[in-house]
Design a protein around this motif. Sequence first.
Motif, PDB file in Angstrom:
ATOM      1  N   ILE A 211       0.850  -1.196   0.000  1.00 42.03           N
ATOM      2  CA  ILE A 211       0.000   0.000   0.000  1.00 42.03           C
ATOM      3  C   ILE A 211       0.882   1.241   0.000  1.00 42.03           C
ATOM      4  CG2 ILE A 211      -1.631   1.341   1.388  1.00 42.03           C
ATOM      5  CD1 ILE A 211      -2.806  -1.356   2.313  1.00 42.03           C
ATOM      6  N   ARG A 212       0.633   2.135  -0.952  1.00 41.93           N
ATOM      7  CA  ARG A 212       1.435   3.351  -1.072  1.00 41.93           C
ATOM      8  C   ARG A 212       0.545   4.562  -1.290  1.00 41.93           C
ATOM      9  NH1 ARG A 212       4.068   3.414  -5.625  1.00 41.93           N
ATOM     10  NH2 ARG A 212       3.449   1.461  -6.635  1.00 41.93           N
ATOM     11  N   ASN A 213       1.019   5.733  -0.879  1.00 45.61           N
ATOM     12  CA  ASN A 213       0.254   6.973  -1.049  1.00 45.61           C
ATOM     13  C   ASN A 213      -0.036   7.269  -2.512  1.00 45.61           C
ATOM     14  OD1 ASN A 213      -0.049   7.703   1.632  1.00 45.61           O
ATOM     15  ND2 ASN A 213       1.754   9.035   1.679  1.00 45.61           N
ATOM     16  N   ARG A 214       0.947   6.995  -3.368  1.00 46.66           N
ATOM     17  CA  ARG A 214       0.831   7.340  -4.790  1.00 46.66           C
ATOM     18  C   ARG A 214       1.152   6.114  -5.632  1.00 46.66           C
ATOM     19  NH1 ARG A 214       5.239  10.547  -5.495  1.00 46.66           N
ATOM     20  NH2 ARG A 214       5.946  10.325  -3.344  1.00 46.66           N
ATOM     21  N   GLN A 215       0.234   5.763  -6.525  1.00 44.61           N
ATOM     22  CA  GLN A 215       0.422   4.612  -7.401  1.00 44.61           C
ATOM     23  C   GLN A 215      -0.227   4.915  -8.750  1.00 44.61           C
ATOM     24  OE1 GLN A 215      -0.128   0.637  -5.211  1.00 44.61           O
ATOM     25  NE2 GLN A 215      -1.562   1.956  -4.140  1.00 44.61           N
TER      26      GLN A 215
END
Length: 244
Positions: A211-215
């Motif tokens: 899970i990442r802030n920006r993808q």
Amino acid sequence: MTQKDKPAIQIGSVESDPAVSIEVTKNGPYRVHGTPPLHVSVITQNSEGQSWSYQEGQAFALKDGDMLCRCGHSKNKPYCDGSHLKAGVDLTETASFAPLLEGATEIDGPTISLTDNETYCAFARFCDNGQRFWNEVQMPGEAHVKLAIYEAHHCPSGRLMVWDNATRKPIETAEPASLSLIEDPGEGVSGPLSLRGGIRVQSASGESYEIRNRQTLCRCGASSNKPFCDGSHASVKFEDGLNK
């Protein structure tokens, strides 16, 4: 989902409401869980002709379970119309489940540092401003620090991250969960599906990616790092017709 099965969360990222997620279906579209906002996001340029900001465009309604095209051939974009069944596009997932930072390089500057995993480049080109991101990080002075942070936060894929040397923590901004369809008039192409706000992406195998802030997820079907964008939309001149 048990504690053991919970997906990894990248340092500096905040997971969205677990009710919101993207499921990659096997050889098919993206299934949206929850009802995050979805809109067109147009890359606008500055006076030097570089990518500088985003302009919000048309919004699209989403219902829980809606399907979004990832083969590039739907006649009803951004929604899936079943074209993947006959398009002959290989939608096999090839991306690693390893944390993005495991494949990143690091460059240290006086007060901030950067990490960069080129595999996830979405070719948005915000990094080309000023003396270019990789140099801005190494230059002393508040103006260079501010520009480097601005460039990193506009990198939609999360390829680029800025770190505070004093705390050794990434400089990230928590955002609400949202989806956007990137349009790139500067290149005359349509880009990936941008995810912001720590949205979980689940593989067709059932395993979740970090899970990442920006993808950014591929919409043209040509990425070699599926389901993530690798900038191939620029070379194949993908156009979705949504910004006409």
